[in-house]
Structures are given as structure tokens and as C-alpha cells.
Scaffold this motif. Structure first.
Motif, short mmCIF file in Angstrom:
data_model
loop_
_atom_site.label_atom_id
_atom_site.label_comp_id
_atom_site.label_asym_id
_atom_site.label_seq_id
_atom_site.Cartn_x
_atom_site.Cartn_y
_atom_site.Cartn_z
N LEU A 54 1.09 -4.79 -5.96
CA LEU A 54 0.17 -3.66 -5.87
C LEU A 54 -1.26 -4.11 -6.07
N ASP A 94 -4.10 0.21 -8.28
CA ASP A 94 -2.81 0.89 -8.36
C ASP A 94 -2.05 0.43 -9.61
N GLY A 115 2.30 1.63 -3.49
CA GLY A 115 1.27 2.04 -4.44
C GLY A 115 0.92 3.51 -4.28
N THR A 116 0.77 3.95 -3.04
CA THR A 116 0.46 5.36 -2.78
C THR A 116 1.57 6.27 -3.29
N LYS A 140 0.84 -1.21 0.00
CA LYS A 140 0.00 0.00 0.00
C LYS A 140 0.87 1.25 0.00
N THR A 165 1.73 6.26 -7.35
CA THR A 165 0.63 7.00 -7.98
C THR A 165 0.69 8.49 -7.68
#
Length: 442
Positions: free
Chosen positions: A316, A320, A285-286, A282, A289
Motif C-alpha cells: 500500500l 493508505d 488501499g481504496t 491501489k 480505507t
């Protein structure tokens, strides 16, 4: 404050007084700066004379860029770079670690070998080959060459760090190295680094971690010959990775601070985040992006982010993954190329970069979302070399390459004997440089 000259011998005080008299009214002369740059550490009387003359000169009596040039010289002298010896130091450190030393003094000794510092020297032959600086200098660069330097790369195994199992010692070393890296970044800003681009002002950093031999096509570590920020940054990364084996939460918290810091620390975090222990899917992915365009696309400034994207892509979430692939399909911004590159040539280059990053994900062992497979295979047909791509570091900047240079001996001294040979050697060694590539003393 105790005067500097008080520690000089009687003979040195005579030299000191002569140097002070010489410098009076001459601080704004190029010859004075060139003379000072030639003072090695053993000539402390002359160096103290320079510093005392500077301290006794009012700011209004010394204009720019002369004032800054002299202060850079002072900082260079105070850096201790001239006395550092990596080979001797590494041997002594390894011996202390093997004997069980985990002291703060040892931490300081390790950091001293890689700490970034200022180095002021005469203008180089290459710089002078582009033309003599103006008679009235307008910048420090017209008077003195100032750069960020350091000791050589210090490999963890070479100093026995791989055998250390004390968490507190590693944490203390990591914090001290982090402070050294921050010091180097601050010096870099004063040298003109804008905090984002122009990493060459920091001495270059090809990769934020030590690259093993099997992970590169280079003949040597990509930063082997780089001095400046690289030795401290790489050793810091290695220490935090070692710390993670003993205290995962502390290593993770260090990485979290790096992510919110400057671009260089961000690169170190991206390298750490390849390890799923140190960053969740996570978190990755954050981050991916939310990258800005430079972080997302610039392989020269942020190669670790491209590696992170490829190595963790398969972990991911589907949303994502779709967001990352959609951004890659949109291709890099046109601003990443010079204005002269236009039309079909520009579009071909943008498409190539896009497909290469998607191919990097496959090379790392992940699969693109199923609905993108047919489109990607069709695009890959356009670029035959990418079909053969087998390395995750494809397109990254390489280290300097060395080639064989055949010997070119000077045989004229072999034809002489006795005093004739000695006389000829003496004339050559005492000759001045005739051109930037013609120096008999060489």
C-alpha cells in the motif's frame, strides 16, 4: 397442464386416492405435516396427493403459517437433495474430465452436486428439548425445520479440475456456480438471513476458499462438515482462481463484480485480492480505507478482509498504510461486545483486538510505518500471547473439533442366542423413542 397422477400405476392411483381423501380438511393439522415429512422419494403417489391437494386448496382456506410450511415441504421435495451422492458423482465427473468431456451437461452435473437447496425435516430433538411448540403455531418454525443444505465439499482435485486447460469450460462452470451461489443467498433471505449477519442461516462459511492443511491448525478443512452455501462458494472461488491462470482479465472482471455484490461475494473478492494479479495495491488501499466497521473488524463475518489487510499491507501507499494503522489504533467499536462487558474489561478487549490486527500485519511479513514502531512494541508488551503469534489466521473461527469417544457396546444381545436374540433385537428396533437421548432402535 398434464395431471401429475397420470404417470401413476393402477396400484399407485389407489394409494393416491386414499391419500387425497385422508388430507381433505386436514392440512392444518400437525400430524398431517409430520406424515408428509416422513414420505421418502419412493412414495410418489402420496407426495403427488399432497401437491394436488395443495394446488386445489384456495389461499383463503389455508391460513399461515400452514400454507408456508407446506410450500417449504414442496420446495424441499423438488430440490433433488435426497438423490445426490457426492462420492459416486465425483468419480463419474473425474472420469468424464479425464476423457476430455467439456460439455454443458458436465457443467450441470458438477453444479448439481454442490447446489444449495431447501431441506424440510421434522423438528429436531434439540429443538424439542427446549419445549414443545405451541398448539396454535405462529411461525413455520413451530411446524417444520427448514434449512439450507447441499452436497458435501467437492474438492477440485477430486474431480480432475486441476488438469482442465479450456478457458471457455471454466468460464461456463464459474458462471453456473455463481448462479447457484446466488440461488442459495436468495433462499437464505427467505429463511431469515438479513443479507449481512446471521451467516448460520446459509449453513455457515468459515472461509470463502479451500484452506490447505498447512494453513490451519484444524484437523480438517474448516468447512468440511458444513452444508449449504459453503460447497458451491468454495468451488466457485477455486474455478475463478484456475481461470485466472488462463484468462486474467476475465477473472479480474468477475472479481470486480463480486466486490460490488453481497457480503458473501465480497468475502470471495477479498480472498482473490490477496493475489496482486487480481487486484492492484491501489484497489486494495481504496477498499480497506472505505470499509464499514463490520467489514474492518469482524473476524467471524469477514476473516478474508483481515487476511487481505495483512498480506497486502506492505504494497500500500504510505498514506493508505497510515490510514489503516490509525484506524486500527482507534480500536474496535464498543458495539462489538455485549452490553454486560464494561469498564476495564471492555477496554482491555478492545486494545487486544487492535494489537492483534497490527501483529497480524507483522506475521504476514510486512512492517508498520517507522514512526509507529515504538508505540506498537510498547503495546505488544501488554499481551504476551500475541508476542508468540505465528499464524495469520489467529483469532479466526475454527471448524468443529472431534475427540475420541470410547466404545460403549450393548452386551446384552451377546448373551442371547438363536430366536431369543432375534426377538430381543426386533423389540428394540421397533421401539419408539423414549427421550431425545434414549432410543433403543439406535
Amino acid at each position: 397442464m398434464r395431471p401429475r397422477w397420470i404417470e401413476l400405476s393402477d396400484r399407485e392411483r389407489h394409494t393416491y386416492r386414499t391419500a387425497v381423501a385422508f388430507l381433505a380438511g386436514r392440512l392444518e393439522q400437525r400430524e398431517s405435516i409430520e406424515w408428509a415429512l416422513g414420505l421418502h422419494p419412493g412414495r410418489r403417489a402420496e407426495r403427488i396427493a399432497v401437491l394436488d391437494t395443495l394446488d386445489g386448496t384456495r389461499d383463503t382456506d389455508l391460513s399461515e403459517p400452514w400454507r408456508s410450511a407446506w410450500r417449504w415441504i414442496e420446495e424441499s421435495w423438488n430440490s433433488g437433495t435426497e438423490s445426490r451422492s457426492i462420492s459416486d458423482g465425483a468419480y463419474a465427473i473425474r472420469d468424464r474430465i479425464i476423457r476430455g468431456d467439456r460439455s454443458a451437461a458436465l457443467v450441470s452435473q458438477i453444479v448439481d452436486l454442490v447446489r444449495p437447496s431447501v431441506k424440510a425435516t421434522l423438528l429436531s430433538k434439540v429443538r424439542l428439548s427446549h419445549g414443545r411448540p405451541p398448539r396454535r403455531p405462529r411461525s413455520v418454525g413451530h411446524l417444520v425445520a427448514v434449512e439450507l443444505t447441499s452436497g458435501e465439499l467437492l474438492y477440485p482435485a477430486a474431480i480432475g479440475l486441476d488438469s482442465v486447460q479450456e478457458r471457455d469450460f471454466l468460464l461456463e462452470l464459474a458462471l453456473a456456480l455463481d448462479a447457484a451461489v446466488s440461488l442459495g443467498l436468495n433462499i437464505g433471505r427467505r429463511l431469515g438471513w438479513d443479507g449481512e449477519r446471521g451467516v448460520w442461516r446459509l449453513g455457515m462459511l468459515r472461509r470463502a476458499y479451500f484452506v490447505s492443511k498447512g494453513d490451519t491448525t484444524d484437523d480438517h478443512e474448516p468447512d468440511k462438515f458444513h452444508r449449504g452455501i459453503a460447497p458451491a462458494a468454495k468451488l466457485l472461488y477455486a474455478v475463478v482462481v484456475k481461470l485466472a491462470d488462463l484468462d486474467l482479465e476475465t477473472a479480474r472482471s468477475i472479481g470486480t463484480r463480486w466486490q460490488a455484490a453481497d457480503p458473501l461475494h465480497l468475502r470471495s473478492w477479498a480472498a482473490l485480492a490477496r493475489d496482486s494479479r487480481l487486484a492492484t495495491a491501489k484497489d486494495v488501499g481504496t477498499f480497506l480505507t472505505g470499509c464499514n466497521k463490520d467489514q474492518f473488524w469482524n473476524l467471524h463475518s469477514y476473516p478474508e478482509i483481515a487476511e487481505l489487510r495483512a498480506t497486502r499491507f506492505g504494497e500500500l501507499t504510505l498514506s493508505d498504510q497510515k490510514a489503516v494503522v490509525a484506524r486500527l489504533k482507534r480500536k474496535p467499536p464498543r458495539s462489538h461486545w455485549r452490553r454486560e462487558v464494561k469498564g476495564e474489561k471492555l477496554e482491555e478487549a478492545r486494545a487486544y483486538w487492535s494489537v492483534r490486527e497490527l501483529r497480524r500485519i507483522e506475521v504476514a511479513g510486512a512492517q508498520l510505518p517507522e514512526h509507529q514502531q515504538l508505540w506498537f512494541k510498547a503495546q505488544l508488551e501488554r499481551f504476551k500471547d500475541l508476542q508468540q503469534m505465528s499464524r495469520i489466521d489467529e483469532g479466526f473461527m475454527r471448524g468443529p473439533e472431534a475427540g475420541f469417544v470410547p466404545p460403549n457396546p450393548d452386551n446384552r444381545y451377546d448373551l442371547l442366542t438363536g430366536t431369543a436374540r432375534l426377538d430381543a433385537l426386533e423389540r428394540a428396533l421397533s421401539s419408539g423413542e423414549r427421550a431425545w437421548n434414549d432410543d433403543p432402535a439406535d
